[in-house]
Write an enzyme that holds these catalytic residues in place. Structure first.
Site, PDB file in Angstrom:
ATOM      1  N   TYR A 200      70.032   5.341  13.303  1.00 20.50           N
ATOM      2  CA  TYR A 200      71.308   5.921  12.878  1.00 20.50           C
ATOM      3  C   TYR A 200      71.048   7.385  12.549  1.00 20.50           C
ATOM      4  O   TYR A 200      70.220   7.686  11.686  1.00 20.50           O
ATOM      5  CB  TYR A 200      71.835   5.218  11.619  1.00 20.50           C
ATOM      6  CG  TYR A 200      72.290   3.787  11.838  1.00 20.50           C
ATOM      7  CD1 TYR A 200      71.367   2.733  11.872  1.00 20.50           C
ATOM      8  CD2 TYR A 200      73.639   3.481  11.983  1.00 20.50           C
ATOM      9  CE1 TYR A 200      71.789   1.423  12.056  1.00 20.50           C
ATOM     10  CE2 TYR A 200      74.070   2.166  12.163  1.00 20.50           C
ATOM     11  CZ  TYR A 200      73.138   1.150  12.206  1.00 20.50           C
ATOM     12  OH  TYR A 200      73.559  -0.149  12.391  1.00 20.50           O
ATOM     13  N   LYS A 296      79.055  -4.704  10.453  1.00 21.87           N
ATOM     14  CA  LYS A 296      79.557  -5.854   9.693  1.00 21.87           C
ATOM     15  C   LYS A 296      80.727  -6.601  10.350  1.00 21.87           C
ATOM     16  O   LYS A 296      81.079  -7.698   9.908  1.00 21.87           O
ATOM     17  CB  LYS A 296      80.008  -5.396   8.283  1.00 21.87           C
ATOM     18  CG  LYS A 296      78.868  -4.992   7.392  1.00 21.87           C
ATOM     19  CD  LYS A 296      78.104  -6.209   6.883  1.00 21.87           C
ATOM     20  CE  LYS A 296      76.725  -5.878   6.389  1.00 21.87           C
ATOM     21  NZ  LYS A 296      75.638  -6.266   7.294  1.00 21.87           N
ATOM     22  N   TYR A 383      72.649  -4.439   4.447  1.00 13.90           N
ATOM     23  CA  TYR A 383      72.524  -4.396   5.909  1.00 13.90           C
ATOM     24  C   TYR A 383      72.183  -5.773   6.476  1.00 13.90           C
ATOM     25  O   TYR A 383      72.753  -6.189   7.494  1.00 13.90           O
ATOM     26  CB  TYR A 383      71.476  -3.355   6.338  1.00 13.90           C
ATOM     27  CG  TYR A 383      71.553  -3.034   7.807  1.00 13.90           C
ATOM     28  CD1 TYR A 383      72.445  -2.084   8.296  1.00 13.90           C
ATOM     29  CD2 TYR A 383      70.753  -3.725   8.728  1.00 13.90           C
ATOM     30  CE1 TYR A 383      72.548  -1.811   9.657  1.00 13.90           C
ATOM     31  CE2 TYR A 383      70.845  -3.458  10.092  1.00 13.90           C
ATOM     32  CZ  TYR A 383      71.743  -2.500  10.544  1.00 13.90           C
ATOM     33  OH  TYR A 383      71.843  -2.247  11.887  1.00 13.90           O
TER      34      TYR A 383
HETATM   35  C1  PHB Z   1      75.914  -1.901  18.718  1.00 16.97           C
HETATM   36  O1  PHB Z   1      74.828  -2.228  19.199  1.00 16.97           O
HETATM   37  O2  PHB Z   1      76.943  -1.888  19.414  1.00 16.97           O
HETATM   38  C2  PHB Z   1      75.993  -1.526  17.299  1.00 16.97           C
HETATM   39  C3  PHB Z   1      74.876  -1.687  16.492  1.00 16.97           C
HETATM   40  C4  PHB Z   1      74.929  -1.323  15.166  1.00 16.97           C
HETATM   41  C5  PHB Z   1      76.084  -0.792  14.640  1.00 16.97           C
HETATM   42  C6  PHB Z   1      77.215  -0.655  15.440  1.00 16.97           C
HETATM   43  C7  PHB Z   1      77.165  -1.019  16.779  1.00 16.97           C
HETATM   44  O3  PHB Z   1      76.121  -0.413  13.341  1.00 16.97           O
END
Ligand code: PHB
Ligand code: APR
Length: 389
Positions: A200, A296, A383
């Site tokens: 992220y 989530k 998380y």
């Molecule tokens: C996704 O892989 O599409 C994905 C993963 C984590 C997130 C949002 C989307 O927080």
């Protein structure tokens, strides 16, 4: 037609509820306005909490997930070009499972088809009736014929734009909403993920997320203005922009390729209260939306369904306590996930109106997070998912 539970919507909420109810011997019909291919064509989230995995196992559809899903012990946050790993497993004893919502939906569809239960796809003019009485019903039009389904209960699993929430009288429902001033541009590609764990990224040019579906399929996102048009984003422009938002070492490892899908989604926080109206229940996106930053959405849909399944099973066993508590129990968990998703979104994105002070607050928050064991543990606990209460 007569059934015990009429389920509106064949997304993950509706299909999971249908499977769990069937396991408990409760008859149900799923009524969906779109085709199976349309439902499977929507690319959505990909991170499952252990509580969602457990429910899928209880529904009897864990086999492929067990083989193909990728357990992740950590996630990475990137701020000011520095990677900070959050060791989810060391902090909480739990991990998350990376397995796409499309695959979850496909497994649920296959299991439902094998079990021989009724699923009506491409149902037009779906409407819910008399849910404030003991004899609710659902009507729809299929191949030009109007069909009525009488049921004991209606489960509104028809997503944010569905008919169920919209059918509740305005005075009986309260809606809470926050719309964020940006969207996410997503790209799916058959390329190996840039990193073994999710990253992220907070960046001056905007948030980015490096996610994945398997060791050969990547999912990436870029924060973009809501006015952007997906047609105006070439694959090349996407990859170039993603590289700019990643630290140089990581950008150098990025493998690019043609997109399989590209789309822009707005970000929204939304909760409807309550989630029960007589014999109509709302579950999943029909009742709430979280911005995707906390991963989530699918997990909350699963926990709503878990509570509703328990409540309906208890009802047919002679106790209405579970359905009477459904709304309150589900909402308690929903609001915690709303808080976490809003917090992650606020921390990681560039807010056009935040100014220099807002940016300094994000930097201070991040410094605090990685200097405080309790703050980091709180992030990790949220998380991986709070326990079902
Ligand atoms: C996704 O892989 O599409 C994905 C993963 C984590 C997130 C949002 C989307 O927080
Ligand atoms: N009649 C019948 N079906 C309908 C109607 C209607 N009037 N309106 C919508 N539907 C269907 C949609 O076509 C869709 O297939 O209901 C389904 C709802 O599915 P989702 O939107 O996937 O919602 P849900 O099953 O609650 O799953 C939540 O999806 O958006 C993600 O982040 C979210 O991962 C979470 C998950």
């Amino acid at each position: 037609m007569k059934t015990q539970v009429a389920i509106i919507g064949a997304g993950p909420s509706g299909l999971l509820l249908g499977q769990l109810l069937a396991k408990s011997g409760i008859a149900n019909v799923v009524i969906e306005q779109r085709s199976p291919d349309y439902v499977l064509g929507r690319i959505r989230a990909g991170v499952l909490e252990q509580t969602a995995v457990d429910l899928l196992l209880q529904a009897g559809i864990g086999e492929r997930m067990g083989r193909e899903g990728l357990p992740h012990d950590g996630v990475v946050l990137c701020f000011g070009d520095q990677l900070h790993r959050v060791d989810l497993h060391a902090l909480t004893g739990k991990r998350v499972m990376v397995y796409g919502q499309t695959e979850v939906t496909r497994d649920l569809m296959d299991a439902r088809a094998a079990s021989g239960q009724t699923t009506v796809y491409e149902a037009d003019q779906v409407a819910v009736h008399d849910f404030d009485t003991a004899h609710p019903s659902v009507s729809y039009v299929k191949d030009g014929q109007r069909v009525e389904v009488q049921a004991d209960f209606i489960a509104g699993c028809d997503g944010f734009h569905g008919v169920c929430r919209a059918s509740v009288p305005a005075g009986a429902i309260t809606e809470y909403e926050k719309v964020y001033p940006f969207g996410w541009l997503g790209l799916l590609a058959d390329t190996p993920p840039v990193h073994e764990e999710l990253i992220y990224v907070h960046h001056d040019r905007g948030f980015a997320l490096c996610s994945q579906r398997s060791t050969t399929r990547s999912r990436y996102y870029l924060q973009c203005p809501l006015t952007d048009k997906v047609e105006a984003w070439s694959d090349q422009a996407f990859w170039d922009e993603l590289r700019r938002r990643l630290p140089a070492d990581t950008a150098a490892k990025l493998v690019t390729g043609p997109s399989l899908e590209k789309s822009i989604a707005p970000l929204r926080s939304f909760v409807a209260e309550p989630l029960r109206f007589g014999r109509l229940f709302l579950a999943g996106d029909a009742g709430h939306i979280v911005p995707p930053t906390g991963a989530k959405g699918l997990n909350l849909a699963a926990s709503d369904v878990g509570y509703l399944w328990q409540g309906l099973t208890d009802f047919y066993g002679g106790s209405s306590v579970g359905i009477d508590r459904y709304s309150q129990r589900a909402l308690a968990r929903i609001w915690k996930a709303e808080r976490f998703s809003w917090w992650m979104t606020s921390l990681m994105h560039n807010f056009p109106d935040n100014g220099a002070f807002g940016h300094k607050m994000q930097v201070a928050e991040m410094d605090y997070l990685f200097s405080s064991q309790s703050a980091l543990t709180s992030l990790a606990e949220n998380y991986v998912g709070l326990p079902l209460l």
